[in-house]
Write a protein that holds these residues in place. Structure first.
Motif, PDB file in Angstrom:
ATOM      1  N   ARG A  55     -15.716  -6.969  13.410  1.00 45.32           N
ATOM      2  CA  ARG A  55     -14.909  -6.169  12.623  1.00 45.32           C
ATOM      3  C   ARG A  55     -15.709  -4.802  12.518  1.00 45.32           C
ATOM      4  N   THR A 114     -12.877   0.217  -4.442  1.00 47.72           N
ATOM      5  CA  THR A 114     -11.834  -0.688  -4.908  1.00 47.72           C
ATOM      6  C   THR A 114     -12.073  -1.770  -4.397  1.00 47.72           C
ATOM      7  N   PRO A 139     -11.423 -12.427   5.632  1.00 47.92           N
ATOM      8  CA  PRO A 139     -10.293 -11.865   6.613  1.00 47.92           C
ATOM      9  C   PRO A 139      -9.688 -12.669   7.217  1.00 47.92           C
ATOM     10  N   ARG A 192       0.400  -2.863   3.199  1.00 47.37           N
ATOM     11  CA  ARG A 192       0.599  -3.708   3.996  1.00 47.37           C
ATOM     12  C   ARG A 192       1.834  -4.696   3.745  1.00 47.37           C
ATOM     13  N   SER A 224      -4.946   2.132   3.532  1.00 44.41           N
ATOM     14  CA  SER A 224      -5.725   0.852   3.844  1.00 44.41           C
ATOM     15  C   SER A 224      -6.368   0.915   5.261  1.00 44.41           C
ATOM     16  N   GLY A 226      -7.672  -0.946   7.134  1.00 42.58           N
ATOM     17  CA  GLY A 226      -7.634  -1.691   8.239  1.00 42.58           C
ATOM     18  C   GLY A 226      -6.074  -1.235   9.154  1.00 42.58           C
TER      19      GLY A 226
HETATM   20  P1  AMP Z   1      -7.471  -8.956   6.883  1.00 47.37           P
HETATM   21  O1  AMP Z   1      -8.421  -9.688   5.755  1.00 47.37           O
HETATM   22  O2  AMP Z   1      -7.791  -9.056   8.281  1.00 47.37           O
HETATM   23  O3  AMP Z   1      -6.005  -9.829   6.394  1.00 47.37           O
HETATM   24  O4  AMP Z   1      -7.434  -7.466   6.366  1.00 47.37           O
HETATM   25  C1  AMP Z   1      -7.330  -7.064   5.158  1.00 47.37           C
HETATM   26  C2  AMP Z   1      -6.615  -5.701   4.891  1.00 47.37           C
HETATM   27  O5  AMP Z   1      -6.588  -5.451   3.461  1.00 47.37           O
HETATM   28  C3  AMP Z   1      -6.854  -4.776   5.635  1.00 47.37           C
HETATM   29  O6  AMP Z   1      -5.715  -3.815   6.336  1.00 47.37           O
HETATM   30  C4  AMP Z   1      -7.570  -3.716   4.888  1.00 47.37           C
HETATM   31  O7  AMP Z   1      -7.730  -2.384   5.078  1.00 47.37           O
HETATM   32  C5  AMP Z   1      -6.979  -4.196   3.549  1.00 47.37           C
HETATM   33  N1  AMP Z   1      -7.866  -3.932   2.314  1.00 47.37           N
HETATM   34  C6  AMP Z   1      -8.732  -4.686   2.013  1.00 47.37           C
HETATM   35  N2  AMP Z   1      -9.562  -4.208   0.705  1.00 47.37           N
HETATM   36  C7  AMP Z   1      -8.833  -3.153   0.671  1.00 47.37           C
HETATM   37  C8  AMP Z   1      -9.102  -1.772  -0.351  1.00 47.37           C
HETATM   38  N3  AMP Z   1     -10.292  -2.205  -1.306  1.00 47.37           N
HETATM   39  N4  AMP Z   1      -8.257  -0.708  -0.244  1.00 47.37           N
HETATM   40  C9  AMP Z   1      -7.227  -0.806   0.586  1.00 47.37           C
HETATM   41  N5  AMP Z   1      -6.977  -1.861   1.689  1.00 47.37           N
HETATM   42  C10 AMP Z   1      -7.793  -2.760   1.481  1.00 47.37           C
END
Ligand code: AMP
Ligand code: MG
Length: 341
Positions: A55, A114, A139, A192, A224, A226
């Motif tokens: 990742r 955050t 994740p 998301r 976000s 990701g």
């Molecule tokens: P996953 O754990 O693979 O489902 O991905 C987690 C998702 O949550 C990703 O799209 C990250 O970018 C988003 N995410 C996690 N923490 C944050 C944060 N502090 N601010 C914005 N997005 C987050």
């Protein structure tokens, strides 16, 4: 060095508890998809998640908890409306982005100030979190970029030899990841879409939807992180077809020179299974039930690869309720190949 990956049953959960406490990574089921968890307060343990998945380090993790009492320790001051959402939607597929406390290592939040937190609605996941008595960063338990795992065997396909343990809790319910809601701006903003829908959230608070949710493929600087990566994609090329004449368009494309000589498939609503010729057809469930389509999507994308298809056409669904999450994942999987009929 490769580790041996073992699959255990729910009655052997103690092994997973012990490994989590020792700073190891463990895959476990939730109501959305399988997660790859590690102690969220231990930077070294969390580094193991990034290594196993491949990742990118700038993609933050969601921290999973079993009790509202754990929240205070993990976050700084936040808007009280977030409490209302926790009470209404937890446990459930809603991750709340809140200001983080100093207890959360930077690796978890990918350097952001955050942190995303959620309480999963799954008995086995809750029992694991409670017995470990830790906040667990988790994740999806797949290799980064591939479709998220909705069964223990999907986790094994991706992470065999990379993690010590998978808890097999059978197929997951929702089949798409949680809704991510940024609660550090007003109105709160969906980064998301997922199982908790905009419509449900809007009954409680004013909610905005980030434009990246509707964007095809790669977004350069999303809120976000990701969402900037190509996601949820099988090895086969995904072509998403939208509009009023979807079946006609897919048949035309399938017989056009561009796709000649390639092994073609289509993910279609149950009502349209007979509409295609010369393609391998996969059943997404009834046209007006995007919830069923969402629960089948990732398994079907993996099946497409197992069958060695080169291209898979996908019928678009309507965008309301859980359909928004389904279409968001399909757009990301399709990258630039979104075609209007
Ligand atoms: P996953 O754990 O693979 O489902 O991905 C987690 C998702 O949550 C990703 O799209 C990250 O970018 C988003 N995410 C996690 N923490 C944050 C944060 N502090 N601010 C914005 N997005 C987050
Ligand atoms: Mg993921």
């Amino acid at each position: 060095m490769a580790v041996e990956t073992r699959i255990i049953q729910p009655d052997q959960l103690e092994e997973a508890v012990t490994l989590l406490k020792q700073g190891e990574c463990v895959a476990f089921p939730t109501e959305t998809v399988y997660g790859l968890g590690a102690n969220a307060l231990d930077a070294k343990a969390v580094a193991g998640i990034f290594a196993a998945k491949g990742r990118p380090a700038d993609n933050p993790l969601i921290v999973h908890i079993y009790s509202l009492d754990q929240v205070m320790d993990l976050v700084g001051d936040y808007h009280p409306l977030a409490n209302t959402l926790m009470e209404r939607f937890w446990p459930g597929p809603l991750s709340l982005v809140l200001p983080k406390s100093h207890r959360i290592p930077d690796i978890v939040s990918a350097g952001l100030d955050t942190v995303a937190i959620r309480m999963p609605d799954h008995d086995l996941a809750l029992e694991l979190l409670q017995r470990a008595n830790l906040p667990v960063a988790a994740p999806s338990a797949n290799i980064s970029g591939s479709p998220s795992p909705t069964r223990a065997e999907h986790v094994l396909q991706d992470l065999n030899g990379r993690i010590p343990l998978i808890v097999d809790g059978g197929p997951t319910g929702w089949g798409v990841e949680s809704t991510v809601l940024d609660c550090t701006c007003l109105p709160f903003r969906i980064l998301r879409p997922g199982g908790v829908t905009v419509e449900q959230l809007q009954q409680v608070a004013e909610i905005a939807v980030d434009p990246s949710v509707f964007h095809n493929g790669v977004v350069e600087k999303p809120r976000s992180p990701g969402m900037k990566y190509k996601h949820y994609a099988p090895k086969a090329e995904v072509v998403l077809v939208l509009g009023d004449r979807i079946q006609e368009k897919i048949n035309l494309l399938a017989h056009s020179p561009e796709f000649a000589g390639r092994k073609l498939g289509v993910l279609a609503a149950s009502e349209h299974l007979e509409a295609y010729s010369g393609l391998t057809v996969f059943d997404m469930g009834p046209e007006l039930e995007p919830k069923i389509a969402a629960s089948r999507l990732y398994n079907l994308l993996r099946t497409v690869d197992q069958q060695g298809l080169d291209v898979v056409f996908v019928e678009g669904f309507t965008e309301n309720e859980i359909g928004m999450a389904l279409m968001n994942r399909l757009r990301k999987a399709a990258g630039n190949r979104v075609i209007q009929s």
